[in-house]
Design a protein around this motif. Structure first.
Motif, PDB file in Angstrom:
ATOM      1  N   GLU A  80      33.388  84.671  15.861  1.00  0.00           N
ATOM      2  CA  GLU A  80      33.331  85.463  17.086  1.00  0.00           C
ATOM      3  C   GLU A  80      32.442  84.797  18.135  1.00  0.00           C
ATOM      4  OE1 GLU A  80      32.068  89.351  16.056  1.00  0.00           O
ATOM      5  OE2 GLU A  80      33.883  89.834  14.910  1.00  0.00           O
ATOM      6  N   LEU A  81      31.311  84.246  17.699  1.00  0.00           N
ATOM      7  CA  LEU A  81      30.403  83.585  18.633  1.00  0.00           C
ATOM      8  C   LEU A  81      31.040  82.327  19.219  1.00  0.00           C
ATOM      9  CD1 LEU A  81      27.620  83.636  19.915  1.00  0.00           C
ATOM     10  CD2 LEU A  81      26.738  82.391  17.923  1.00  0.00           C
ATOM     11  N   LEU A  82      31.706  81.551  18.370  1.00  0.00           N
ATOM     12  CA  LEU A  82      32.365  80.341  18.855  1.00  0.00           C
ATOM     13  C   LEU A  82      33.527  80.681  19.771  1.00  0.00           C
ATOM     14  CD1 LEU A  82      31.842  77.338  18.362  1.00  0.00           C
ATOM     15  CD2 LEU A  82      33.662  77.377  16.653  1.00  0.00           C
ATOM     16  N   LEU A  83      34.204  81.790  19.486  1.00  0.00           N
ATOM     17  CA  LEU A  83      35.320  82.212  20.327  1.00  0.00           C
ATOM     18  C   LEU A  83      34.831  82.625  21.717  1.00  0.00           C
ATOM     19  CD1 LEU A  83      38.384  82.669  20.261  1.00  0.00           C
ATOM     20  CD2 LEU A  83      37.942  85.015  19.570  1.00  0.00           C
ATOM     21  N   GLN A  84      33.658  83.255  21.791  1.00  0.00           N
ATOM     22  CA  GLN A  84      33.101  83.630  23.089  1.00  0.00           C
ATOM     23  C   GLN A  84      32.743  82.406  23.914  1.00  0.00           C
ATOM     24  OE1 GLN A  84      29.787  86.293  22.616  1.00  0.00           O
ATOM     25  NE2 GLN A  84      30.915  87.691  21.282  1.00  0.00           N
ATOM     26  N   ILE A  85      32.311  81.351  23.253  1.00  0.00           N
ATOM     27  CA  ILE A  85      31.879  80.151  23.971  1.00  0.00           C
ATOM     28  C   ILE A  85      33.069  79.297  24.393  1.00  0.00           C
ATOM     29  CG2 ILE A  85      30.516  78.031  23.786  1.00  0.00           C
ATOM     30  CD1 ILE A  85      28.778  79.521  21.716  1.00  0.00           C
ATOM     31  N   LEU A  86      33.998  79.068  23.469  1.00  0.00           N
ATOM     32  CA  LEU A  86      35.099  78.142  23.721  1.00  0.00           C
ATOM     33  C   LEU A  86      36.362  78.826  24.192  1.00  0.00           C
ATOM     34  CD1 LEU A  86      34.622  75.807  20.621  1.00  0.00           C
ATOM     35  CD2 LEU A  86      33.718  75.512  22.940  1.00  0.00           C
ATOM     36  N   GLY A  87      36.455  80.143  24.038  1.00  0.00           N
ATOM     37  CA  GLY A  87      37.673  80.841  24.430  1.00  0.00           C
ATOM     38  C   GLY A  87      38.739  80.712  23.367  1.00  0.00           C
ATOM     39  N   PRO A  88      39.912  81.380  23.566  1.00  0.00           N
ATOM     40  CA  PRO A  88      40.952  81.362  22.537  1.00  0.00           C
ATOM     41  C   PRO A  88      41.486  79.965  22.277  1.00  0.00           C
ATOM     42  CG  PRO A  88      41.667  82.590  24.500  1.00  0.00           C
ATOM     43  CD  PRO A  88      40.241  82.183  24.724  1.00  0.00           C
ATOM     44  N   GLY A  89      42.411  79.485  23.091  1.00  0.00           N
ATOM     45  CA  GLY A  89      42.897  78.119  23.003  1.00  0.00           C
ATOM     46  C   GLY A  89      43.159  77.618  21.604  1.00  0.00           C
ATOM     47  N   ILE A  90      42.915  76.319  21.412  1.00  0.00           N
ATOM     48  CA  ILE A  90      43.188  75.670  20.122  1.00  0.00           C
ATOM     49  C   ILE A  90      42.191  76.133  19.064  1.00  0.00           C
ATOM     50  CG2 ILE A  90      43.258  73.454  18.930  1.00  0.00           C
ATOM     51  CD1 ILE A  90      44.308  72.213  21.471  1.00  0.00           C
ATOM     52  N   ILE A  91      40.896  76.230  19.453  1.00  0.00           N
ATOM     53  CA  ILE A  91      39.878  76.645  18.475  1.00  0.00           C
ATOM     54  C   ILE A  91      40.183  78.056  17.979  1.00  0.00           C
ATOM     55  CG2 ILE A  91      37.444  77.168  18.154  1.00  0.00           C
ATOM     56  CD1 ILE A  91      38.003  74.225  18.293  1.00  0.00           C
ATOM     57  N   GLY A  92      40.414  78.973  18.908  1.00  0.00           N
ATOM     58  CA  GLY A  92      40.669  80.357  18.523  1.00  0.00           C
ATOM     59  C   GLY A  92      42.000  80.550  17.847  1.00  0.00           C
ATOM     60  N   GLY A  93      42.997  79.702  18.158  1.00  0.00           N
ATOM     61  CA  GLY A  93      44.321  79.899  17.598  1.00  0.00           C
ATOM     62  C   GLY A  93      44.549  79.180  16.292  1.00  0.00           C
ATOM     63  N   LEU A  94      43.968  77.993  16.127  1.00  0.00           N
ATOM     64  CA  LEU A  94      44.233  77.194  14.929  1.00  0.00           C
ATOM     65  C   LEU A  94      43.100  77.261  13.914  1.00  0.00           C
ATOM     66  CD1 LEU A  94      45.723  73.950  16.546  1.00  0.00           C
ATOM     67  CD2 LEU A  94      46.966  75.760  15.366  1.00  0.00           C
ATOM     68  N   PHE A  95      41.885  77.087  14.394  1.00  0.00           N
ATOM     69  CA  PHE A  95      40.761  76.880  13.492  1.00  0.00           C
ATOM     70  C   PHE A  95      40.193  78.180  12.939  1.00  0.00           C
ATOM     71  CE2 PHE A  95      36.144  75.742  12.946  1.00  0.00           C
ATOM     72  CZ  PHE A  95      36.337  74.936  11.840  1.00  0.00           C
ATOM     73  N   LEU A  96      39.914  79.122  13.829  1.00  0.00           N
ATOM     74  CA  LEU A  96      39.220  80.335  13.410  1.00  0.00           C
ATOM     75  C   LEU A  96      40.040  81.247  12.511  1.00  0.00           C
ATOM     76  CD1 LEU A  96      37.232  81.188  16.668  1.00  0.00           C
ATOM     77  CD2 LEU A  96      36.575  79.793  14.707  1.00  0.00           C
ATOM     78  N   PRO A  97      41.362  81.423  12.739  1.00  0.00           N
ATOM     79  CA  PRO A  97      42.116  82.263  11.791  1.00  0.00           C
ATOM     80  C   PRO A  97      42.081  81.735  10.365  1.00  0.00           C
ATOM     81  CG  PRO A  97      43.357  81.983  13.811  1.00  0.00           C
ATOM     82  CD  PRO A  97      42.185  81.057  13.903  1.00  0.00           C
ATOM     83  N   MET A  98      42.091  80.411  10.206  1.00  0.00           N
ATOM     84  CA  MET A  98      42.027  79.842   8.860  1.00  0.00           C
ATOM     85  C   MET A  98      40.664  80.080   8.222  1.00  0.00           C
ATOM     86  SD  MET A  98      44.075  76.248   9.206  1.00  0.00           S
ATOM     87  CE  MET A  98      45.760  76.202   9.818  1.00  0.00           C
ATOM     88  N   LEU A  99      39.597  79.979   9.026  1.00  0.00           N
ATOM     89  CA  LEU A  99      38.262  80.239   8.480  1.00  0.00           C
ATOM     90  C   LEU A  99      38.120  81.685   8.036  1.00  0.00           C
ATOM     91  CD1 LEU A  99      35.841  78.278  10.840  1.00  0.00           C
ATOM     92  CD2 LEU A  99      36.335  77.831   8.440  1.00  0.00           C
ATOM     93  N   GLY A 100      38.756  82.606   8.751  1.00  0.00           N
ATOM     94  CA  GLY A 100      38.682  84.002   8.364  1.00  0.00           C
ATOM     95  C   GLY A 100      39.291  84.270   7.005  1.00  0.00           C
ATOM     96  N   ALA A 101      40.306  83.477   6.647  1.00  0.00           N
ATOM     97  CA  ALA A 101      40.968  83.649   5.352  1.00  0.00           C
ATOM     98  C   ALA A 101      40.383  82.739   4.276  1.00  0.00           C
ATOM     99  CB  ALA A 101      42.466  83.373   5.499  1.00  0.00           C
ATOM    100  N   LEU A 102      39.306  81.997   4.602  1.00  0.00           N
ATOM    101  CA  LEU A 102      38.750  81.035   3.652  1.00  0.00           C
ATOM    102  C   LEU A 102      38.252  81.664   2.358  1.00  0.00           C
ATOM    103  CD1 LEU A 102      37.935  78.127   3.006  1.00  0.00           C
ATOM    104  CD2 LEU A 102      35.778  78.544   4.199  1.00  0.00           C
TER     105      LEU A 102
END
Length: 575
Positions: A99-121
């Motif tokens: 959530e913190l990284l999403l606020q800084i970098l916005g959705p885009g590639i980080i929010g769309g590719l990277f963060l959903p996978m980390l949530g399911a880690l």
């Protein structure tokens, strides 16, 4: 957060020491005094003899060679709680860091590719270690823990969590729409409920589609074919990976799609508002008896708007018209609305709207409204304009555009460099905890199952989702704010988590089965996943308002799923 994690880790390390196996024997007291605690000493040795620690007498195996283990029921239950809490901390770190990284970098590639996978880690890590350890026979017995987690997480999110969000987020229903922040009807099953936006329905549709790999891998069992099982696992694996990539790409482009849809909905609402305003000031009917635009009346309307009577409508005069209409339902950018209307009407690109262009533009709008709701002479000359205005306002609400300026103040992130480092450290800490303690947790569940004779599937189905779903509690708290926007975000989070279970976690599971040559024998588990996903997905796909009674359906599905697995496996012998 770091201090709390350090304290928790220290505390549980001390508790681990209490679980390390110790060995002793019972003393047989006689009249003779035995000073060294050993009875019937035959060797005559003068030294104190203590029974040496023997790993051969312990039936449990220490993970990594040093993690505590036990064979007792209470001991394993304690270890499950400890390891489960550590996995919960892992999921919390990953969620907070994302959530913190999403606020800084916005959705885009980080929010769309990277963060959903980390949530399911955390889920993926537990599934992975459940099928990696030991021989193929050991992996085959332990892999049911991974399936229990996969099924349990999906079922818990769509039943217990979904139903709880409806209960805590319920508001009064008015015209089949929840009114934000109101709850005067208590626990009325039909008079209270929650409403979501249309994007939440799209998320539910995606969740329903994501169960396709389960159907593919189950086809050989349905067709009673044993030769095609490995091929079906491979096809389902490829399909789930393709769906994972597609879902992540959708997450990347979804903010752009959403903003375009909202902008179009606002433009339609401005169009309907202008037509409604012109209807009220028209000196006659805007449509003829045949349903065609009445050009004479439209020309007269231009004369009432044209302030300087030059037969031309300027941007300033158009802006005065839009400001005078008072679009209270939406947060409208007046200048943007003027530009879009000018683009619709000014075909000559001279920054003025002539009489001919005004008649053509209003006629086009009237025809669009007529086609959207249907014109009927029996219902009144201007009834279709009112209906069109209500329709565009409803579309605007469904898209969630009403909540763009929500009750929450969105502030910029202070000190982005430090917060970026903090987010990365939290993600690394969560990842390390998940990787380190996934295997001990699986072993504890397996040992607890052996000690209690409860199948590992049911232990993992009930217990493990509580450890890996940190977003569940935060989602319920978020829904309790009783706003359509927060409820929509909560339900979207639930559907997104289930989708990641169905594509990412299933991909890991299928890869284990295929690479290690395990047997796919999870028909009853797949069936409950399909039933829950399809039932709850159908609820959310075809409606955006959920009365309170819908939570009863969700709550009933949880014990129904457990009972169905018991009946299919132990009565009909499916597994």
């Amino acid at each position: 957060m770091p201090r709390r994690l350090l304290f928790s880790s220290s505390l549980f390390f001390l508790l681990f020491l209490l679980c390390i196996p110790a060995h002793s024997r019972r003393l047989l007291f006689t009249s003779d005094i035995v000073s060294d605690g050993v009875h019937d000493l035959s060797s005559g040795s003068p030294y104190l003899l203590l029974k040496p620690f023997s790993g051969e007498e312990s039936s449990c195996e220490q993970t990594y060679g040093f993690m505590p283990c036990t064979t007792t029921v209470l001991g394993n239950l304690f270890l499950i709680i400890v390891y489960g809490y550590l996995m919960y901390l892992s999921a919390t770190c990953l969620s907070s860091g994302s959530e913190l990284l999403l606020q800084i970098l916005g959705p885009g590639i980080i929010g769309g590719l990277f963060l959903p996978m980390l949530g399911a880690l955390p889920d993926a890590a537990l599934i992975l270690v459940s099928g990696l350890s030991g021989t193929a026979e050991t992996a085959q017995s332990q892999v049911s823990i991974g399936m229990g987690l996969l099924a349990g997480s999906t079922v818990m999110l769509l039943t217990v969590i979904w139903g709880s969000c409806v209960v805590v987020g319920r508001c009064d229903l008015q015209d089949s729409v929840a009114v934000d922040g109101t709850n005067t009807k208590g626990f009325s099953l039909t008079g209270t409920g929650v409403s979501t936006d249309i994007w939440t329905s799209y998320a539910a549709w995606i969740m329903v589609v994501s169960v396709t790999p389960f159907i593919v891998v189950q086809l050989p069992q349905i067709l009673n074919s044993t030769s095609a099982r490995n091929l079906a696992v491979l096809i389902a694996l490829i399909l789930s990976l393709a769906m994972l990539v597609s879902y992540c790409l959708y997450q990347v482009f979804q903010p752009w799609i959403q903003s375009r849809r909202i902008a179009y909905a606002k433009h339609k609402h401005v169009m309907s508002g202008i037509l409604k305003h012109l209807k009220q000031h028209a000196l006659g009917r805007l449509l003829t008896d045949k349903g065609e635009p009445n050009e004479d009346i439209i020309k007269k309307l231009l004369h009432t708007i044209d302030e300087n009577h030059d037969q031309l409508l300027s941007a300033g005069e158009l802006r005065a018209l839009i400001v005078g209409i008072l679009f209270e339902e939406i947060d409208l950018d007046k200048d943007d609305a003027v530009n879009k209307v000018m683009k619709d009407f000014d075909t000559s690109n001279d920054q003025f709207i002539s009489e001919r262009e005004f008649v053509a533009g209003i006629s086009k709008w009237l025809n669009e409204a007529n086609h959207a709701v249907g014109y009927s002479p029996d219902s009144g000359p201007h009834k279709f304009i009112q209906d069109f205005h209500l329709q565009t306002r409803g579309e605007h609400r469904l898209l969630g555009a009403d909540g763009e300026q929500s009750d929450e103040v969105v502030e910029g992130v202070e000190n982005p460099r430090w917060n970026s480092l903090k987010a990365v450290l939290m993600l690394l800490l969560g990842t390390l905890i998940a990787v380190a303690f996934a295997d001990p947790l699986v072993d504890a569940v397996d040992n607890f199952s052996d000690a209690t004779s409860i199948p590992t599937f049911f232990v993992s189905f009930i217990v493990l989702p509580l450890a890996t779903s940190s977003e569940a509690v935060s989602g319920i708290i978020f829904a309790s704010r009783k706003r359509q926007r927060t409820t929509s975000l909560t339900f979207s989070m639930v559907y997104g988590a289930v989708t990641m279970n169905n594509v990412l976690s299933l991909s890991v599971f299928l890869a284990l089965v295929y690479v290690r040559g395990l047997t796919w024998d999870f028909s009853s588990e797949v069936l409950i996943i399909l039933i829950v996903c399809l039932v709850m997905g159908a609820f959310a796909s075809f409606r955006t308002t959920f009365p309170l009674w819908t939570c009863l359906v969700a709550f009933i599905l949880y014990p129904f799923s457990l009972a169905l697995v018991c009946v299919l496996d132990y009565v009909f012998g499916w597994s």
